[in-house]
Motif scaffolding. Sequence first.
Motif, PDB file in Angstrom:
ATOM      1  N   GLY A  70      -5.490   8.419   3.413  1.00 30.39           N
ATOM      2  CA  GLY A  70      -5.461   7.023   3.822  1.00 30.39           C
ATOM      3  C   GLY A  70      -4.561   6.215   2.901  1.00 30.39           C
ATOM      4  N   LEU A  71      -4.469   4.929   3.184  1.00 29.23           N
ATOM      5  CA  LEU A  71      -3.635   4.055   2.366  1.00 29.23           C
ATOM      6  C   LEU A  71      -4.385   3.643   1.099  1.00 29.23           C
ATOM      7  CD1 LEU A  71      -2.557   3.753   5.375  1.00 29.23           C
ATOM      8  CD2 LEU A  71      -1.695   1.528   4.622  1.00 29.23           C
ATOM      9  N   GLN A  72      -3.607   3.421   0.027  1.00 29.58           N
ATOM     10  CA  GLN A  72      -4.191   2.960  -1.234  1.00 29.58           C
ATOM     11  C   GLN A  72      -3.416   1.727  -1.691  1.00 29.58           C
ATOM     12  OE1 GLN A  72      -4.163   6.189  -4.163  1.00 29.58           O
ATOM     13  NE2 GLN A  72      -4.146   7.666  -2.496  1.00 29.58           N
ATOM     14  N   LEU A  73      -4.115   0.766  -2.236  1.00 24.06           N
ATOM     15  CA  LEU A  73      -3.464  -0.454  -2.688  1.00 24.06           C
ATOM     16  C   LEU A  73      -2.637  -0.205  -3.939  1.00 24.06           C
ATOM     17  CD1 LEU A  73      -3.349  -3.603  -2.216  1.00 24.06           C
ATOM     18  CD2 LEU A  73      -4.988  -3.716  -4.098  1.00 24.06           C
ATOM     19  N   SER A  84     -11.990  -5.206  14.006  1.00 19.81           N
ATOM     20  CA  SER A  84     -12.600  -5.421  12.704  1.00 19.81           C
ATOM     21  C   SER A  84     -13.977  -6.042  12.920  1.00 19.81           C
ATOM     22  CB  SER A  84     -11.736  -6.288  11.786  1.00 19.81           C
ATOM     23  OG  SER A  84     -11.707  -7.620  12.240  1.00 19.81           O
ATOM     24  N   LEU A  89      -7.592   5.521  11.435  1.00 17.27           N
ATOM     25  CA  LEU A  89      -7.970   5.201  10.059  1.00 17.27           C
ATOM     26  C   LEU A  89      -9.051   4.123  10.051  1.00 17.27           C
ATOM     27  CD1 LEU A  89      -4.409   5.049   8.498  1.00 17.27           C
ATOM     28  CD2 LEU A  89      -6.155   6.723   7.921  1.00 17.27           C
ATOM     29  N   TYR A  99      -9.298 -12.240   9.303  1.00 11.38           N
ATOM     30  CA  TYR A  99      -9.745 -10.863   9.180  1.00 11.38           C
ATOM     31  C   TYR A  99      -8.692  -9.893   9.681  1.00 11.38           C
ATOM     32  CZ  TYR A  99     -14.390 -12.620   8.135  1.00 11.38           C
ATOM     33  OH  TYR A  99     -15.450 -13.241   7.542  1.00 11.38           O
ATOM     34  N   LYS A 100      -7.478 -10.359   9.789  1.00 16.64           N
ATOM     35  CA  LYS A 100      -6.444  -9.511  10.354  1.00 16.64           C
ATOM     36  C   LYS A 100      -5.298  -9.377   9.365  1.00 16.64           C
ATOM     37  CE  LYS A 100      -3.295  -9.180  14.281  1.00 16.64           C
ATOM     38  NZ  LYS A 100      -2.882  -9.815  15.545  1.00 16.64           N
ATOM     39  N   VAL A 101      -4.992  -8.143   9.023  1.00 14.86           N
ATOM     40  CA  VAL A 101      -3.860  -7.829   8.158  1.00 14.86           C
ATOM     41  C   VAL A 101      -2.820  -7.121   9.010  1.00 14.86           C
ATOM     42  CG1 VAL A 101      -3.084  -6.577   6.116  1.00 14.86           C
ATOM     43  CG2 VAL A 101      -5.350  -7.628   6.145  1.00 14.86           C
ATOM     44  N   TYR A 133       0.845  -1.180   0.000  1.00 14.21           N
ATOM     45  CA  TYR A 133       0.000   0.000   0.000  1.00 14.21           C
ATOM     46  C   TYR A 133       0.889   1.241   0.000  1.00 14.21           C
ATOM     47  CZ  TYR A 133      -4.175  -2.687   1.410  1.00 14.21           C
ATOM     48  OH  TYR A 133      -5.246  -3.569   1.458  1.00 14.21           O
ATOM     49  N   TYR A 142     -12.883  -1.902   9.496  1.00 14.95           N
ATOM     50  CA  TYR A 142     -11.754  -1.934  10.424  1.00 14.95           C
ATOM     51  C   TYR A 142     -11.504  -0.547  11.020  1.00 14.95           C
ATOM     52  CZ  TYR A 142     -10.660  -5.795   7.161  1.00 14.95           C
ATOM     53  OH  TYR A 142     -10.707  -6.902   6.349  1.00 14.95           O
ATOM     54  N   VAL A 182     -12.369  -9.101  15.156  1.00 15.29           N
ATOM     55  CA  VAL A 182     -11.025  -8.926  15.710  1.00 15.29           C
ATOM     56  C   VAL A 182     -11.078  -7.816  16.739  1.00 15.29           C
ATOM     57  CG1 VAL A 182      -8.658  -8.195  15.244  1.00 15.29           C
ATOM     58  CG2 VAL A 182      -9.822  -9.728  13.660  1.00 15.29           C
ATOM     59  N   ILE A 217      -3.871  -2.525  13.976  1.00 14.37           N
ATOM     60  CA  ILE A 217      -5.301  -2.789  13.930  1.00 14.37           C
ATOM     61  C   ILE A 217      -5.871  -2.759  15.338  1.00 14.37           C
ATOM     62  CG2 ILE A 217      -5.024  -5.298  14.020  1.00 14.37           C
ATOM     63  CD1 ILE A 217      -7.502  -5.378  12.084  1.00 14.37           C
ATOM     64  N   ASN A 254     -17.404  -7.823  10.826  1.00 13.43           N
ATOM     65  CA  ASN A 254     -17.946  -8.421   9.632  1.00 13.43           C
ATOM     66  C   ASN A 254     -19.462  -8.503   9.785  1.00 13.43           C
ATOM     67  OD1 ASN A 254     -17.591  -9.799   7.016  1.00 13.43           O
ATOM     68  ND2 ASN A 254     -18.478 -11.529   8.105  1.00 13.43           N
ATOM     69  N   PHE A 307       0.591  -4.905   9.153  1.00 13.56           N
ATOM     70  CA  PHE A 307       1.367  -3.983   8.329  1.00 13.56           C
ATOM     71  C   PHE A 307       2.783  -3.848   8.852  1.00 13.56           C
ATOM     72  CE2 PHE A 307      -1.713  -1.982   5.475  1.00 13.56           C
ATOM     73  CZ  PHE A 307      -2.914  -2.432   6.017  1.00 13.56           C
ATOM     74  N   TYR A 312      -8.008   1.307  12.577  1.00 17.35           N
ATOM     75  CA  TYR A 312      -6.578   1.254  12.816  1.00 17.35           C
ATOM     76  C   TYR A 312      -6.154   2.522  13.553  1.00 17.35           C
ATOM     77  CZ  TYR A 312      -6.060  -2.432   9.260  1.00 17.35           C
ATOM     78  OH  TYR A 312      -6.141  -3.597   8.551  1.00 17.35           O
ATOM     79  N   PHE A 351      -9.263   2.593   2.421  1.00 19.40           N
ATOM     80  CA  PHE A 351      -9.111   3.417   3.616  1.00 19.40           C
ATOM     81  C   PHE A 351      -9.775   4.777   3.456  1.00 19.40           C
ATOM     82  CE2 PHE A 351      -6.083   1.260   6.412  1.00 19.40           C
ATOM     83  CZ  PHE A 351      -5.667   0.223   5.600  1.00 19.40           C
ATOM     84  N   GLN A 358      -8.136  -3.643   1.174  1.00 17.25           N
ATOM     85  CA  GLN A 358      -8.802  -2.717   2.072  1.00 17.25           C
ATOM     86  C   GLN A 358      -8.813  -1.326   1.450  1.00 17.25           C
ATOM     87  OE1 GLN A 358      -7.717  -2.960   6.224  1.00 17.25           O
ATOM     88  NE2 GLN A 358      -7.118  -5.078   5.998  1.00 17.25           N
TER      89      GLN A 358
END
Lengths: 113, 112
Positions: A43-46, B48, B90, A99-101, A36, B33, B56, B45, B50, A103, B35, B103, B101
């Motif tokens: 914010g972040l972008q892919l 989260s 965020l 469901y957890k990324v 990202y 989410y 999470v 994080i 769903n 970074f 953050y 943001f 994701q």
Amino acid sequence: AQSVTQPDARVTVSEGASLQLRCKYSYSGTPYLFWYVQYPRQGLQLLLKYYSGDPVVQGVNGFEAEFIKSNSSFHLRKASVHWSDSAVYFCAVSGTGGYKVVFGSGTRLLVSP
Amino acid sequence: ETAVFQTPNYHVTQVGNEVSFNCKQTLGHDTMYWYKQDSKKLLKIMFSYNNKQLIVNETVPRRFSPQSSDKAHLNLRIKSVEPEDSAVYLCASSSWGVDTQYFGPGTRLLVL
């Protein structure tokens, strides 16, 4: 649990030069990998992502990354950087079915004229 | 326009006050989410969700509580803020668990 290491906090390159930003991950299973970018006050972008298949993935704006399983790496590359590429770049990893990324700490890229 | 929206952009408050941040996504995603990003850009994080269900819940102080009225909204309340809560918060969403994701621009909190 997964983790990500970005060993370079800051990288400076000249405009037009090639770029490599390093990322190493730790995950016992099959990882999902992401890069990202974050521009100031945004914010972040892919940029790109890898789930499976061809280990070299192409992203936006000429970026690409290569998944090397034997080295647990997913380095980001660009053949010729532009001043507008100056930003903070984050590598991220997640596991399948979760469901957890997680970074990395980010690498601040400065492109000098 | 489809995106992730956050309000407010910026909030200044004093120690001990309560604050609430709003997040809305119009992307039709099921997962959202929160953050926390500190001054060194470290991204952690917090929660989260769903489909309105908490999935999470990282180790965050109890003064932080997420609130989801529907799958498009995920708010964050902080009771009795402390100086270490100063950060950018965020919000993000994804169509499923660990997909791309998207943001929002973030809410910058300054606690005096």
